[in-house]
Motif scaffolding. Structure first.
Motif, PDB file in Angstrom:
ATOM      1  N   GLY A  91       0.789  -1.234   0.000  1.00 50.99           N
ATOM      2  CA  GLY A  91       0.000   0.000   0.000  1.00 50.99           C
ATOM      3  C   GLY A  91       0.818   1.281   0.000  1.00 50.99           C
ATOM      4  O   GLY A  91       0.246   2.367   0.020  1.00 50.99           O
ATOM      5  N   GLY A  92       2.143   1.156   0.005  1.00 54.54           N
ATOM      6  CA  GLY A  92       2.980   2.350   0.018  1.00 54.54           C
ATOM      7  C   GLY A  92       2.958   3.044   1.370  1.00 54.54           C
ATOM      8  O   GLY A  92       2.287   2.596   2.307  1.00 54.54           O
ATOM      9  N   ALA A  93       3.698   4.153   1.468  1.00 51.60           N
ATOM     10  CA  ALA A  93       3.804   4.871   2.740  1.00 51.60           C
ATOM     11  C   ALA A  93       2.436   5.316   3.247  1.00 51.60           C
ATOM     12  O   ALA A  93       2.172   5.360   4.446  1.00 51.60           O
ATOM     13  CB  ALA A  93       4.717   6.087   2.574  1.00 51.60           C
ATOM     14  N   GLY A  94       1.535   5.628   2.321  1.00 52.83           N
ATOM     15  CA  GLY A  94       0.207   6.121   2.694  1.00 52.83           C
ATOM     16  C   GLY A  94      -0.574   5.159   3.563  1.00 52.83           C
ATOM     17  O   GLY A  94      -1.433   5.581   4.348  1.00 52.83           O
ATOM     18  N   ALA A  95      -0.268   3.868   3.439  1.00 56.07           N
ATOM     19  CA  ALA A  95      -0.975   2.874   4.260  1.00 56.07           C
ATOM     20  C   ALA A  95      -0.788   3.191   5.747  1.00 56.07           C
ATOM     21  O   ALA A  95      -1.673   2.905   6.560  1.00 56.07           O
ATOM     22  CB  ALA A  95      -0.462   1.479   3.948  1.00 56.07           C
ATOM     23  N   THR A  96       0.352   3.803   6.084  1.00 58.72           N
ATOM     24  CA  THR A  96       0.626   4.128   7.486  1.00 58.72           C
ATOM     25  C   THR A  96      -0.439   5.053   8.070  1.00 58.72           C
ATOM     26  O   THR A  96      -0.879   4.874   9.201  1.00 58.72           O
ATOM     27  CB  THR A  96       2.002   4.818   7.614  1.00 58.72           C
ATOM     28  N   PHE A  97      -0.839   6.050   7.272  1.00 55.82           N
ATOM     29  CA  PHE A  97      -1.847   6.993   7.739  1.00 55.82           C
ATOM     30  C   PHE A  97      -3.135   6.267   8.113  1.00 55.82           C
ATOM     31  O   PHE A  97      -3.703   6.485   9.192  1.00 55.82           O
ATOM     32  CB  PHE A  97      -2.129   8.035   6.644  1.00 55.82           C
ATOM     33  N   TRP A  98      -3.569   5.391   7.240  1.00 58.64           N
ATOM     34  CA  TRP A  98      -4.826   4.670   7.492  1.00 58.64           C
ATOM     35  C   TRP A  98      -4.670   3.691   8.647  1.00 58.64           C
ATOM     36  O   TRP A  98      -5.627   3.414   9.374  1.00 58.64           O
ATOM     37  CB  TRP A  98      -5.288   3.969   6.220  1.00 58.64           C
ATOM     38  N   MET A  99      -3.454   3.189   8.797  1.00 56.07           N
ATOM     39  CA  MET A  99      -3.182   2.274   9.907  1.00 56.07           C
ATOM     40  C   MET A  99      -3.327   3.015  11.242  1.00 56.07           C
ATOM     41  O   MET A  99      -3.946   2.518  12.178  1.00 56.07           O
ATOM     42  CB  MET A  99      -1.760   1.747   9.759  1.00 56.07           C
ATOM     43  N   ILE A 100      -2.782   4.222  11.312  1.00 50.54           N
ATOM     44  CA  ILE A 100      -2.876   5.015  12.537  1.00 50.54           C
ATOM     45  C   ILE A 100      -4.338   5.351  12.829  1.00 50.54           C
ATOM     46  O   ILE A 100      -4.820   5.198  13.964  1.00 50.54           O
ATOM     47  CB  ILE A 100      -2.036   6.313  12.426  1.00 50.54           C
ATOM     48  N   LEU A 101      -5.053   5.754  11.784  1.00 49.66           N
ATOM     49  CA  LEU A 101      -6.476   6.085  11.959  1.00 49.66           C
ATOM     50  C   LEU A 101      -7.243   4.858  12.457  1.00 49.66           C
ATOM     51  O   LEU A 101      -8.051   4.949  13.392  1.00 49.66           O
ATOM     52  CB  LEU A 101      -7.065   6.586  10.631  1.00 49.66           C
ATOM     53  N   ALA A 102      -6.954   3.702  11.858  1.00 51.62           N
ATOM     54  CA  ALA A 102      -7.631   2.474  12.275  1.00 51.62           C
ATOM     55  C   ALA A 102      -7.286   2.148  13.723  1.00 51.62           C
ATOM     56  O   ALA A 102      -8.144   1.672  14.485  1.00 51.62           O
ATOM     57  CB  ALA A 102      -7.237   1.316  11.367  1.00 51.62           C
ATOM     58  N   GLY A 103      -6.045   2.406  14.113  1.00 50.06           N
ATOM     59  CA  GLY A 103      -5.641   2.164  15.503  1.00 50.06           C
ATOM     60  C   GLY A 103      -6.419   3.044  16.464  1.00 50.06           C
ATOM     61  O   GLY A 103      -6.912   2.581  17.490  1.00 50.06           O
ATOM     62  N   LEU A 104      -6.559   4.323  16.108  1.00 50.93           N
ATOM     63  CA  LEU A 104      -7.291   5.258  16.980  1.00 50.93           C
ATOM     64  C   LEU A 104      -8.764   4.870  17.088  1.00 50.93           C
ATOM     65  O   LEU A 104      -9.338   4.857  18.180  1.00 50.93           O
ATOM     66  CB  LEU A 104      -7.148   6.691  16.457  1.00 50.93           C
ATOM     67  N   LEU A 105      -9.372   4.530  15.956  1.00 51.38           N
ATOM     68  CA  LEU A 105     -10.778   4.122  15.991  1.00 51.38           C
ATOM     69  C   LEU A 105     -10.942   2.795  16.730  1.00 51.38           C
ATOM     70  O   LEU A 105     -11.889   2.602  17.490  1.00 51.38           O
ATOM     71  CB  LEU A 105     -11.334   3.979  14.564  1.00 51.38           C
TER      72      LEU A 105
END
Lengths: 144, 513
Positions: B130-144
């Motif tokens: 998913g490229g570096a951008g996957a990290t952003f969604w991973m963090i968001l998923a962690g918070l949710l």
């Protein structure tokens, strides 16, 4: 009756000697005696899932065993000899817990036996009696 | 004991037969093929896209649930974290309850089940697809995900079973059965049984095969290639000794070493980030930019989003229901306090540790980009090309190794230990689900434990692709049923929450230190 003396016991010979000494002192002073046994315990250790599951049951067993093997033989032996006797079994850091009880109960003295690990272990980690002597909030007697 | 010996003899016979089978044409290849063939349909079903899109419905299911819980409980994860830390530190623990399982211990045990390969290998998979951008969604998923974890762990404690001998059993299968009955909602038993079935499969997949597989790759990376089943047999023998033979000392050592490894891992990652402090801004730029454009990865922004969410869920297990099993052993008068404590888990696991891994991979330049367009260079398989060609844990190892050449050796040890501790935790989760299905008893328990050990061997022998697909699929399947349960029972949690917060406000719930 004036005051309360805490005697910390661990089921050892020295603990029994501490109890004898504390009893004699309490009698002389007209004080009562609180016999305390502390099970070493830290809430910050790591346990496996099975150990979590069994912890409550284990705790019950440990308390029952301490009562049966350590506290009640002493209580039976000194009961009815003119000194008021109470007992307590606690979990925690041994020295901290004893000091905490002493403060809360307004004890006049703490009596403990000179036991525990000898040699290297106590040189590295310190002994209960040694630490207690340093930090006790009330006068502390260590019985050899 | 005779039963134990009989099973042990059987296992030894199996090990003895393995080399013969290997000579007859590659045991690894045979296991791999049979495994992929047997599980393909299940994987396809779980990851089926929503018609007309390429968005897997299961990922949407998890994200929607986490968002619903976040809104329903009024962003609980941001409101109570201070109180959560106080609870973990024991500030609200009654000294008279000393000697019982503390909040800290429950959190530590649940964390050692989740922190592990998901954070090291899973993140590498996420960014390499998913490229570096996957990290952003991973963090968001962690918070949710913190809200999902809060909901399930509160219920885990509230509806656990307590037995006369003082032991407890808890988890989704218990809160779904009891909670549904209490609220008069039909179907509780069915959903609980389905959850338990997938929990058993999940424990064999992500909790076992994926771990064995990645542990083998690490060992092979250090000592050179050798057949996976050999690692599998050794691992299986140790796991067998612990879960069947009751060799608690091994488990205890692992439980103590794993947190140290975790802290060391984060420490080294931080050190690498400090060494490359001038690139941190650039790395975050890559993450944010990639999150919304994809930077040329297959599937663009949606591709990055799916990978981020998928790997976050696999790593922190929020909404999956596994943590509720571990947390339910805590002795507390207020089940909600366990929910407060558990919501720290996805934060530590995903927002902190996973992000560290991702940043190190990005900052050390492992993901290759086209210097002209700034887009990722893709391999034939549609993945982002990496500097060393490695994927999975190999990519993380290469990234850390680029900054600190000795680190891959330490990482190999950490991976093996993480894998082992995760296996021990999941063997327990799987066992709880198994005994829920088949009843408690020595024989039924032994059957599960032996099956578990066999899957260690299969996992080490199979190649990463089919293993990771099946592991994901089984763990996500648990979430299908667990989340249905959470939706039905969330009003119960809300009542507990409101009552607790009111009493905390009024001072009825007081601090002890």
């Amino acid at each position: 009756m004036t005051g309360k003396i805490i005697v910390a016991v661990d089921g050892s010979e020295a603990g029994a000697r501490a109890m004898a000494h504390a009893h004699a002192r309490a009698k002389g002073l007209g004080a009562s005696l609180l016999v305390v046994h502390v099970l070493e315990w830290s809430p910050y250790t790591f346990l496996t899932p099975e150990e979590l599951e069994e912890r409550h049951a284990r705790r019950k067993q440990e308390l029952a065993r301490a009562e049966e093997a350590i506290i009640s033989p002493l209580i039976t032996r000194y009961d009815g000899q003119g000194v008021g006797l109470e007992s307590a079994i606690r979990y925690g850091h041994v020295v901290e817990t004893i000091c905490d009880i002493a403060e809360k109960q307004g004890a006049i003295e703490i009596v403990t036996g000179r036991t525990g690990n000898s040699g290297m272990m106590s040189r590295v980690f310190g002994s209960v009696a040694g630490t207690l002597a340093q930090v006790a909030p009330v006068p502390c007697t260590i019985v050899p | 004991m005779t039963l134990f010996q009989r099973f042990f003899a059987g296992l030894v016979a199996l090990f003895a037969a393995a080399p013969v089978m290997a000579q007859e044409g590659g045991i690894d290849a045979a296991v791999n093929e049979a495994f992929a063939g047997a599980t393909g349909w299940f994987v396809n079903f779980i990851f089926a896209p929503i018609p007309g899109t390429n968005f897997a419905w299961i990922v949407a299911w998890l994200v929607i649930a986490a968002s619903v819980f976040t809104l329903y409980f009024g962003f609980i994860q941001f409101r109570v974290w201070r109180h959560s830390l106080h609870l973990v530190a024991g500030k609200y623990s009654d000294p008279n309850d000393a000697g019982e399982v503390s909040h800290f211990q429950a959190l530590a045990t649940a964390l050692s089940g989740t922190v592990g390969l998901g954070n090291i290998a899973g993140v590498a998979v996420a960014v390499s697809i998913g490229g570096a951008g996957a990290t952003f969604w991973m963090i968001l998923a962690g918070l949710l995900g913190m809200a999902s974890k809060f909901t399930e762990c509160t219920l885990g404690v509230k509806y656990r079973n307590e037995y006369p001998d003082g032991t407890v059993s808890g988890g989704p299968m218990y809160y779904i059965t009891k909670g549904f009955a209490e609220r008069g909602v039909p179907g509780g038993k069915f959903i609980a049984v389905m959850f338990a079935i997938f929990c058993v499969l999940g424990s064999l997949g992500g909790g076992n095969m994926f771990q064995a597989n990645q542990a083998h790759q690490q060992i092979a990376g250090i000592v050179g290639e050798f057949p996976g089943w050999i690692t599998g047999v050794v691992f299986a023998a140790i796991v067998f000794a612990v879960i069947v033979g009751g060799l608690k000392s091994i488990a205890r050592v692992t439980e103590k070493v794993v947190p140290i490894m975790g802290i060391l891992y984060v420490g080294v990652a931080l050190l690498i980030l400090i060494m490359n402090a001038d690139s941190i801004g650039w790395a975050f730029g890559q993450i944010i930019n990639g999150a919304f454009t994809g930077n040329g990865i297959v599937g663009g922004m949606i591709g990055a989003l799916i990978q981020g969410f998928r790997r976050a869920a696999f790593s922190n297990e929020a909404g999956v229901g596994s943590a509720a099993i571990a947390h339910s052993a805590v002795r507390t008068k207020e089940p909600i306090t366990e929910g407060f404590v558990s919501l720290l888990e996805p934060f530590i696991d995903t927002v902190v540790i996973c992000t560290m891994t991702a940043l190190v991979i990005i900052i050390t330049g492992q993901l290759l980009t086209d210097p002209e367009t700034g887009l990722y260079i893709l391999t034939e398989g549609g993945q982002v090309a990496t500097a060393t060609g490695a994927t999975g844990v190999g990519l993380t190892s290469a990234a850390f190794g680029a900054a600190m050449p000795w680190f891959p050796y330490l990482l190999a040890v950490a991976v093996v230990l993480f894998a082992f501790s995760t296996m021990i935790s999941w063997a327990y989760y799987g066992l709880k689900a198994w005994t829920y299905l088949f009843g408690e008893g020595q024989t039924t328990e032994l059957v599960f434990k032996c099956i578990f050990c066999v899957f260690v061997i299969i996992g080490a022998a199979a190649s990463l692709g089919p293993v990771i697909d099946f592991s994901d699929a089984a763990i996500f399947a648990m979430a299908i049923f667990n989340i249905i349960g959470l939706y039905v029972l969330m009003p119960v949690v809300k009542r507990e929450l409101e009552s607790y917060l009111a009493r905390l406000e009024s001072g009825e719930i007081r601090r002890f230190k």
